[in-house]
Write an enzyme that holds these catalytic residues in place. Structure first.
Site, PDB file in Angstrom:
ATOM      1  N   GLU A 126      -0.640   4.762   0.993  1.00 58.71           N
ATOM      2  CA  GLU A 126      -0.717   6.201   1.827  1.00 58.71           C
ATOM      3  C   GLU A 126      -0.375   5.096   2.977  1.00 58.71           C
ATOM      4  O   GLU A 126      -1.158   4.263   3.667  1.00 58.71           O
ATOM      5  CB  GLU A 126      -1.463   6.477   2.149  1.00 58.71           C
ATOM      6  CG  GLU A 126      -1.598   7.818   0.743  1.00 58.71           C
ATOM      7  CD  GLU A 126      -3.537   8.622   0.144  1.00 58.71           C
ATOM      8  OE1 GLU A 126      -2.944   9.284   0.951  1.00 58.71           O
ATOM      9  OE2 GLU A 126      -3.732   7.893  -0.641  1.00 58.71           O
TER      10      GLU A 126
ATOM     11  N   ARG B 124     -16.856  12.261  -0.076  1.00 62.32           N
ATOM     12  CA  ARG B 124     -14.763  13.622   0.213  1.00 62.32           C
ATOM     13  C   ARG B 124     -15.705  15.099  -0.874  1.00 62.32           C
ATOM     14  O   ARG B 124     -15.349  15.446  -1.151  1.00 62.32           O
ATOM     15  CB  ARG B 124     -13.920  12.940  -0.026  1.00 62.32           C
ATOM     16  CG  ARG B 124     -13.061  12.329   0.817  1.00 62.32           C
ATOM     17  CD  ARG B 124     -12.121  11.479   0.427  1.00 62.32           C
ATOM     18  NE  ARG B 124     -10.937  10.475   1.329  1.00 62.32           N
ATOM     19  CZ  ARG B 124     -10.236  10.031   1.651  1.00 62.32           C
ATOM     20  NH1 ARG B 124      -9.499   9.109   0.553  1.00 62.32           N
ATOM     21  NH2 ARG B 124      -9.345   9.242   2.516  1.00 62.32           N
TER      22      ARG B 124
ATOM     23  N   ASP C  11      -2.048  -1.155   5.763  1.00 58.53           N
ATOM     24  CA  ASP C  11      -2.219  -0.362   7.280  1.00 58.53           C
ATOM     25  C   ASP C  11      -3.862  -0.436   7.114  1.00 58.53           C
ATOM     26  O   ASP C  11      -3.958  -0.315   8.716  1.00 58.53           O
ATOM     27  CB  ASP C  11      -1.805   0.081   7.222  1.00 58.53           C
ATOM     28  CG  ASP C  11      -2.605   2.363   6.239  1.00 58.53           C
ATOM     29  OD1 ASP C  11      -2.551   1.486   5.387  1.00 58.53           O
ATOM     30  OD2 ASP C  11      -2.584   3.226   6.601  1.00 58.53           O
TER      31      ASP C  11
ATOM     32  N   ASP D 269       0.713  -1.045   0.443  1.00 63.13           N
ATOM     33  CA  ASP D 269       0.043   0.022  -0.626  1.00 63.13           C
ATOM     34  C   ASP D 269       0.666   1.247  -0.180  1.00 63.13           C
ATOM     35  O   ASP D 269       2.400   0.928   0.480  1.00 63.13           O
ATOM     36  CB  ASP D 269      -0.173   0.262   1.459  1.00 63.13           C
ATOM     37  CG  ASP D 269      -2.013   1.314   1.386  1.00 63.13           C
ATOM     38  OD1 ASP D 269      -2.568   1.707   0.567  1.00 63.13           O
ATOM     39  OD2 ASP D 269      -1.931   1.006   2.681  1.00 63.13           O
TER      40      ASP D 269
END
Length: 200
Positions: free
Chosen positions: A9, A46, A152, A7
């Site tokens: 970010e 968003r 994460d 991943d």
């Protein structure tokens, strides 16, 4: 034949939306896939917040230009790439990722793309494929690779669990508690050591 899938970010670079939430003074934009497992729902929300505040791609890119890789990330990636093939699989977008990939010496990145109006307003987004992380890992396995994965967030769990070996990295207590069987690390040296064991 091994290939490591990471991943981006939260693992190699700070979370873009958290940085932008601070920069723009809009705290609700700090929600990420650590908080909302449904990425489609999160992104649509968003974009609604951005529209409400009259913010577009330019403002986000200005924030991204200031973001540096996490301490130790480049060294970790350099060493890992000297040992095996590495692909960054991210739910981010090409328009966000390019400056960060430059700072990481241009690793291979599989991600998505934004739909942007001439005005700079982000009007939508196009996902490369459904469940992109898990789908990519399965595709790599179908052409003869053993995958080793780390991430994460909730949206990393599919690729982690489908791989020969998988690790949580810099994850939340909630995700670690929900997945006690997955090895979890917070330091690059520890993650590198765990990956090396799987490469032998």
């Amino acid at each position: 034949m091994n290939i490591v899938c990471l991943d981006m970010e939260g693992v190699l670079v700070p979370e873009i939306w958290i940085a932008f939430a601070k920069e723009s003074g809009i705290p609700e934009l700090s929600r990420t896939t650590r908080d909302e497992p449904d990425y489609d729902k999160l992104m649509k929300w968003r974009l609604g917040v951005l529209k409400e505040h009259g913010l577009g791609l330019k403002e986000i890119q200005e924030t991204i230009a200031k973001i540096q890789p996490l301490p130790g990330a480049l060294e970790f990636l350099d060493e890992l790439r000297s040992l095996t093939q590495v692909i960054i699989i991210s739910d981010t977008f090409t328009q966000f990722a390019a400056p960060l990939m430059e700072k990481l010496k241009w690793p291979t990145l599989f991600c998505n793309t934004l739909e942007v109006a001439d005005s700079g307003e982000i009007t939508g987004f196009r996902m490369r494929i459904e469940n992109s992380k898990l789908s990519t890992v399965k595709a790599l396995q179908s052409i003869g690779y053993d995958t080793i994965a780390s991430g994460d967030s909730y949206n990393d769990l599919g690729m982690i669990r489908a791989s020969k070996a998988g690790f949580l990295f810099k994850s939340t207590d909630q995700i670690k508690n929900d997945n006690p069987d997955l090895p979890a690390f917070d330091e690059f040296d520890d993650l590198l050591a765990a990956i090396k064991e799987q490469l032998d």
